[in-house]
Motif scaffolding. Structure first.
Motif, PDB file in Angstrom:
ATOM      1  N   ILE A 206       0.857  -1.192   0.000  1.00 31.69           N
ATOM      2  CA  ILE A 206       0.000   0.000   0.000  1.00 31.69           C
ATOM      3  C   ILE A 206       0.887   1.233   0.000  1.00 31.69           C
ATOM      4  N   GLY A 207       0.349   2.328  -0.500  1.00 31.07           N
ATOM      5  CA  GLY A 207       1.137   3.537  -0.643  1.00 31.07           C
ATOM      6  C   GLY A 207       1.322   4.281   0.670  1.00 31.07           C
ATOM      7  N   THR A 211      -4.894   6.547   3.787  1.00 34.11           N
ATOM      8  CA  THR A 211      -5.664   6.486   5.027  1.00 34.11           C
ATOM      9  C   THR A 211      -6.287   5.109   5.188  1.00 34.11           C
ATOM     10  N   TRP A 212      -6.315   4.619   6.426  1.00 31.60           N
ATOM     11  CA  TRP A 212      -6.733   3.237   6.675  1.00 31.60           C
ATOM     12  C   TRP A 212      -8.188   2.994   6.275  1.00 31.60           C
ATOM     13  N   ASN A 213      -9.072   3.987   6.430  1.00 27.83           N
ATOM     14  CA  ASN A 213     -10.479   3.757   6.131  1.00 27.83           C
ATOM     15  C   ASN A 213     -10.805   3.873   4.643  1.00 27.83           C
ATOM     16  N   GLU A 214      -9.782   4.092   3.805  1.00 30.47           N
ATOM     17  CA  GLU A 214      -9.992   4.079   2.354  1.00 30.47           C
ATOM     18  C   GLU A 214      -9.423   2.819   1.720  1.00 30.47           C
ATOM     19  N   LEU A 215      -8.716   2.011   2.517  1.00 30.54           N
ATOM     20  CA  LEU A 215      -8.116   0.800   1.973  1.00 30.54           C
ATOM     21  C   LEU A 215      -9.162  -0.236   1.594  1.00 30.54           C
ATOM     22  N   GLN A 216     -10.387  -0.082   2.102  1.00 28.46           N
ATOM     23  CA  GLN A 216     -11.425  -1.058   1.790  1.00 28.46           C
ATOM     24  C   GLN A 216     -12.027  -0.843   0.412  1.00 28.46           C
ATOM     25  N   TRP A 217     -11.824   0.328  -0.180  1.00 32.49           N
ATOM     26  CA  TRP A 217     -12.444   0.618  -1.466  1.00 32.49           C
ATOM     27  C   TRP A 217     -11.517   0.263  -2.617  1.00 32.49           C
ATOM     28  N   TYR A 218     -12.091   0.164  -3.810  1.00 31.41           N
ATOM     29  CA  TYR A 218     -11.344  -0.307  -4.976  1.00 31.41           C
ATOM     30  C   TYR A 218     -10.110   0.534  -5.243  1.00 31.41           C
ATOM     31  N   TYR A 219     -10.172   1.840  -4.979  1.00 34.75           N
ATOM     32  CA  TYR A 219      -9.019   2.683  -5.249  1.00 34.75           C
ATOM     33  C   TYR A 219      -7.948   2.549  -4.161  1.00 34.75           C
ATOM     34  N   GLY A 220      -8.229   1.774  -3.114  1.00 36.48           N
ATOM     35  CA  GLY A 220      -7.242   1.498  -2.091  1.00 36.48           C
ATOM     36  C   GLY A 220      -6.752   0.064  -2.136  1.00 36.48           C
ATOM     37  N   ALA A 221      -7.032  -0.635  -3.253  1.00 33.60           N
ATOM     38  CA  ALA A 221      -6.592  -2.031  -3.373  1.00 33.60           C
ATOM     39  C   ALA A 221      -5.078  -2.113  -3.340  1.00 33.60           C
ATOM     40  N   GLU A 222      -4.558  -3.135  -2.672  1.00 33.80           N
ATOM     41  CA  GLU A 222      -3.118  -3.283  -2.529  1.00 33.80           C
ATOM     42  C   GLU A 222      -2.455  -3.630  -3.849  1.00 33.80           C
ATOM     43  N   ARG A 272     -15.104  -2.991   5.666  1.00 33.34           N
ATOM     44  CA  ARG A 272     -14.250  -4.173   5.551  1.00 33.34           C
ATOM     45  C   ARG A 272     -13.183  -4.085   6.631  1.00 33.34           C
ATOM     46  N   GLU A 273     -13.038  -5.150   7.378  1.00 35.71           N
ATOM     47  CA  GLU A 273     -12.061  -5.156   8.458  1.00 35.71           C
ATOM     48  C   GLU A 273     -10.663  -4.910   7.907  1.00 35.71           C
ATOM     49  N   LEU A 274      -9.875  -4.126   8.630  1.00 39.99           N
ATOM     50  CA  LEU A 274      -8.541  -3.788   8.196  1.00 39.99           C
ATOM     51  C   LEU A 274      -7.659  -5.035   8.166  1.00 39.99           C
TER      52      LEU A 274
END
Length: 320
Positions: A206-207, A211-222, A272-274
């Protein structure tokens, strides 16, 4: 490259399009590519090739900018301000910095000395460098590897490795192609596990600064060397029950959405759980259509491959 004792199973591999997943105006990209390549075309021996002469940078962003007083430049600056202020994005934060490539004068500037988080404009530079370093004919490869050759009777002893090298467009259709190639070579049984290998990438997934609460969305995909379906799933509702497409057993879904009453506005929450693939949905409403990032796409890819092999009639003794 060598991967220990692994040998490529004679099932080939899938080559992927060299088109990078960036969206930009063609004329802007051509212009930027010309800027990037100008230093390489300055050799006198290549004088027959057109080269873009870029003057040395003469602007110090730590000092007050001196805007060009030329009437045509002032008109351009006013036009840019008008386009921004009269657009539907007038309340957004804009950073504009226009410099002449002929003499280095500043034609227009708006918050040019402010710090910004890198945005999609950075993709232009990334795309230009990728095309220069990799070439327009570059293709990603996603391959099936094994330590042992296929024995008589179509038996493969040992693990089957799905090895990714960063293809951004690898999908379930690509998995099906690999399975078809494997079956065409007479493979009938695999006495081992199905391993999703994403070791080609050694950096962070991840970049920095995400922000942790955006990692659940498609634009925060690893980021993963073994990506499947852009590392995302579609989350929808069916009679108030959340569901994902394509269906898979890697993602655990819980919760329920009640129908909103008397025309009340829809209010639906998704979490989605972190670091996990557990999605909880709640609230009131009737419709939901969002894209959620998948954690550990390499494991997801291995599971999809194992299922595809089984459907094709190829027995798998181990797990994904």
């Amino acid at each position: 490259m060598k991967f220990g004792k692994r040998q490529k199973v004679k099932a080939g591999g899938q080559k992927h399009s060299a088109l990078l997943p960036f969206y930009f105006f063609t004329f802007t990209f051509i212009f930027l590519s010309a800027c990037y390549s100008s230093s390489q075309n300055s050799n006198p021996e290549n004088s027959n090739q057109a080269a873009l002469e870029v003057p040395p940078a003469s602007v110090d962003l730590q000092k007050p900018l001196v805007i060009s007083p030329k009437p045509e430049d002032l008109a351009l600056a006013r036009r840019l301000e008008e386009l921004i202020e009269k657009s539907e994005f007038a309340n957004a934060r804009w950073g504009v910095f226009v410099v002449s490539l002929k003499d280095g004068r500043v034609l227009a500037a708006r918050d040019a000395q402010k710090l910004f988080t890198p945005a999609s404009a950075l993709k232009l530079v990334t795309a230009a460098v990728a095309l220069d370093k990799l070439g327009a004919d570059f293709r990603w490869q996603t391959r099936l590897l094994a330590a042992n050759p296929v024995a008589d009777g179509g038996v493969l002893d040992g693990d089957l490795i799905l090895y990714g090298q960063g293809a951004p467009d690898f999908s379930e259709a690509g998995v099906e192609q690999l399975v078809e190639q494997l079956a065409a070579k007479g493979v009938k049984k695999i006495n081992g596990d199905i391993v999703g290998d994403a070791s080609y990438f050694t950096g962070d997934t991840i970049g920095e600064g995400w922000t942790w609460n955006e990692l659940q969305w498609y634009y925060g995909a690893e980021a993963s060397a073994l990506t499947l379906n852009r590392n995302e799933v579609d989350l929808t509702l069916q009679n108030g029950k959340p569901r994902v497409e394509p269906p898979n057993d890697l993602i655990q879904i819980s919760g329920e959405v009640r129908a909103n009453q008397n025309g009340a506005p829809e209010a639906i929450g998704v979490k989605r759980e972190l670091g996990e693939n557990k999605i909880h949905v709640w609230g009131e409403g009737k419709t939901l259509d969002v894209r959620v990032a998948v954690q550990n796409p390499a494991l997801w890819s291995a599971r999809v491959l194992r299922e595809a092999l089984t459907k094709k009639g190829i027995a798998v003794a181990g797990e994904a």
